[in-house]
Design an enzyme around this catalytic site. Structure first.
Site, PDB file in Angstrom:
ATOM      1  N   LYS A 132       0.480  -1.207   0.009  1.00 47.74           N
ATOM      2  CA  LYS A 132       0.541  -0.418  -0.441  1.00 47.74           C
ATOM      3  C   LYS A 132       0.809   1.385   0.267  1.00 47.74           C
ATOM      4  O   LYS A 132       1.447   1.650   0.843  1.00 47.74           O
ATOM      5  CB  LYS A 132      -0.853   0.245   1.585  1.00 47.74           C
ATOM      6  CG  LYS A 132      -2.177   0.515   0.729  1.00 47.74           C
ATOM      7  CD  LYS A 132      -2.501   2.264   1.954  1.00 47.74           C
ATOM      8  CE  LYS A 132      -2.180   3.507   2.311  1.00 47.74           C
ATOM      9  NZ  LYS A 132      -1.655   4.486   1.415  1.00 47.74           N
ATOM     10  N   GLU A 170      10.436   1.929  10.609  1.00 53.49           N
ATOM     11  CA  GLU A 170      11.239   3.497  10.089  1.00 53.49           C
ATOM     12  C   GLU A 170      10.504   4.563  10.445  1.00 53.49           C
ATOM     13  O   GLU A 170       9.317   4.803   9.485  1.00 53.49           O
ATOM     14  CB  GLU A 170      11.506   3.111   8.611  1.00 53.49           C
ATOM     15  CG  GLU A 170      12.879   1.577   9.355  1.00 53.49           C
ATOM     16  CD  GLU A 170      13.506   2.459  10.623  1.00 53.49           C
ATOM     17  OE1 GLU A 170      13.784   3.331  10.459  1.00 53.49           O
ATOM     18  OE2 GLU A 170      14.632   1.249  10.374  1.00 53.49           O
TER      19      GLU A 170
END
Ligand code: NAD
Length: 479
Positions: A172, A247
């Protein structure tokens, strides 16, 4: 306007609605209409990935090598076209757009090789007649969620290791810049992969990302994006015991010591703070400068900033492209106002610019007389905004550098071996740069941060296998 569909189970699937991908350098230029996936589309993509898993997980290293190597080669061959597309949708200048595309190609090629190099361990047992084998297996279906600021490199550094180690994928990408990920998907759609081994679902985070993160058949989620969304993703994954890797943001310090080479320090600060419009997780937003060099450093920064040309990302004379969208522009302007209210002094830029093209342009901003407890130095702005913090000496610089909830990248400019060595040891960041900008990394070594910047195993390089494989320890007694 051309419509770009989702890719599910080896087929292009129309959306019930489409959203526009707009060029931030010129909002009258629409890159394309992209299909918004529904929750049912996400479920279908996960189902296809589950069904493709046995075949892809048992594919040979040679098959995986060939798929990844071919995609890498095609990316590199098309670097100009893809670089232009990337700069058009994201707003980083053409040289940076092309550089990012080359990086994506290199990553695919690197992981093509890694597919061949994946090995387990053969360990002598403590018991006679017993053999121990430590095997690495695919994790299963992995959900990949990516941000807009590296719209091809980040999908590449998640997709390539996921496939190299035999997992199947649902990607996505960011709804703000889906074109590069779509182009990559188009290449993967022609690769020798089982139908369903790679799937693309596009659209908004809550509508498309959340059903992916919470789906019980998604064994692992790798997310890159903001801290706030990362927290939600992690909570959802931990609750159902899915593997998760995050992250997130940064508030990266660049320390400049009295003994620094001033040219090097200014070049590092300009690059780290303002290139890619400051829209990098590794951007230098806190410039921590010792007293004797402070005034000369600021003067040289301002002189350099006056020469930076803000403009259309596709114009080859541009140094700094636009901000991604109106929401980010308002956020940047909010922080500029806030910094002034907090007592910071603006010595350059920070204004919205009206240029020939109707885009989201602002001049890069530099603040001085700032302290590390100001919100402008504690919260990630994610724009071309940097603050100078004056400190007495190296020890204070190090303490200020570490006084943040983030820990992605940290840099130091110095000619002192002693300080460079000490900084590498004591700074709390996953990436440490000596006489280099805080942004700009190699693709064959691990990438990631400490504290609030990252969670879970490192991405990239051979270390990526820690996330994308799971371990099975086998004991055999030969009767
Ligand atoms: P974001 O968190 O808004 O979005 C990231 C992705 O998450 C997008 O695809 C978005 O649609 C999706 N998302 C949003 N809400 C979701 C939800 N509830 N569930 C699942 N998915 C959801 O971040 P952004 O604005 O796209 O990117 C900028 C941020 O990314 C900055 O904070 C930057 O520092 C960070 N970033 C970090 C790194 C890194 O490697 N550390 C690299 C690049 C960017």
């Amino acid at each position: 306007m051309q419509q770009y569909d989702n890719f599910i189970g080896g087929e292009w699937v129309k959306g019930s609605s489409y959203f526009q991908n707009v060029n931030p350098s010129d909002v009258t230029d629409v890159v394309g209409d992209y299909a918004e996936a529904s929750a049912e589309d996400v479920a279908a993509a996960v189902k296809a990935a589950v069904e493709a898993l046995p075949e892809w997980a048992s594919s040979t290293p040679q098959q995986r090598f060939q798929v990844l190597d071919a995609v890498g080669a095609e990316i590199l061959a098309r670097k100009e076209e893809l670089g232009r597309l990337l700069s058009r949708e994201e707003g980083k200048i053409l040289a940076e757009g092309m550089g990012e595309v080359v990086r994506a190609g290199q990553i695919f090629k690197f992981f093509a090789g890694e597919a061949l190099r994946l090995a387990g361990e053969h360990v002598p047992s403590v018991r006679p007649g017993v053999e121990v084998n430590v095997l690495r297996e695919p994790v299963g279906v992995v959900g990949l969620i990516t941000p807009w600021n590296f719209p091809i490199a980040i999908p590449a550094w998640k997709i390539a290791p996921a496939l190299a180690y035999g997992n199947t994928v649902v990607l996505k990408p960011s709804e703000k810049a889906p074109a590069s990920a779509w182009a990559l998907t188009e290449m993967l759609s022609r690769a020798d992969l089982p139908a369903g081994a790679f799937n693309l679902v596009m659209g908004q985070g809550q509508k498309v990302g959340e059903p992916l993160v919470t789906h019980p058949d998604v064994a692992a989620v790798s997310f890159t994006g903001s801290f706030a969304v990362g927290q939600r993703v992690a909570a959802a994954c931990v609750q159902r015991q899915a593997r998760v890797q995050l992250e997130m943001g940064g508030k990266n310090p660049l320390v400049v010591l009295d003994d620094a080479d001033l040219d090097v320090a200014v070049a590092c600060a300009i690059n780290g703070a303002f290139y890619s419009t400051g829209q990098r997780c590794t951007a230098s937003s806190r410039l921590i400068v010792t007293e004797s060099i402070h005034d000369r450093f600021v003067e040289r920064m301002v002189a350099h900033m006056q020469r930076l040309r803000v403009g259309d990302a596709l114009d080859e004379t541009t140094d700094i492209g636009p901000v991604i969208d109106e929401a980010q522009m308002s956020k940047n302007m909010h922080y500029i106002e806030l910094a002034e209210k907090e007592g910071a002094r603006r010595v350059f830029g920070g204004g919205r610019l009206q240029l020939d093209k109707n885009g989201y342009y602002m001049s890069p901003a530099l603040f001085v007389d700032t302290t590390n407890d100001m919100r402008i130095n504690r919260e990630e702005v994610f724009g071309p905004v940097a603050c100078v913090i004056r400190v007495r000496d190296y020890e204070e610089a190090l303490a200020v550098a570490n006084d943040t909830r983030f820990g992605l990248s940290a840099g130091i400019c110095t000619t002192s071996l002693k300080h460079a060595h000490d900084f590498r040891q004591r700074v709390r960041a996953g990436l440490v740069m000596v006489n280099l900008p805080t942004a700009g990394v190699d693709y064959h070594v691990p990438f990631g941060g400490m504290k609030g910047s990252s969670y879970g195993p490192r991405e990239q390089g051979a270390h990526a296998r820690e996330f994308y494989t799971q371990i099975k320890t086998c004991y055999t007694k030969f009767a």
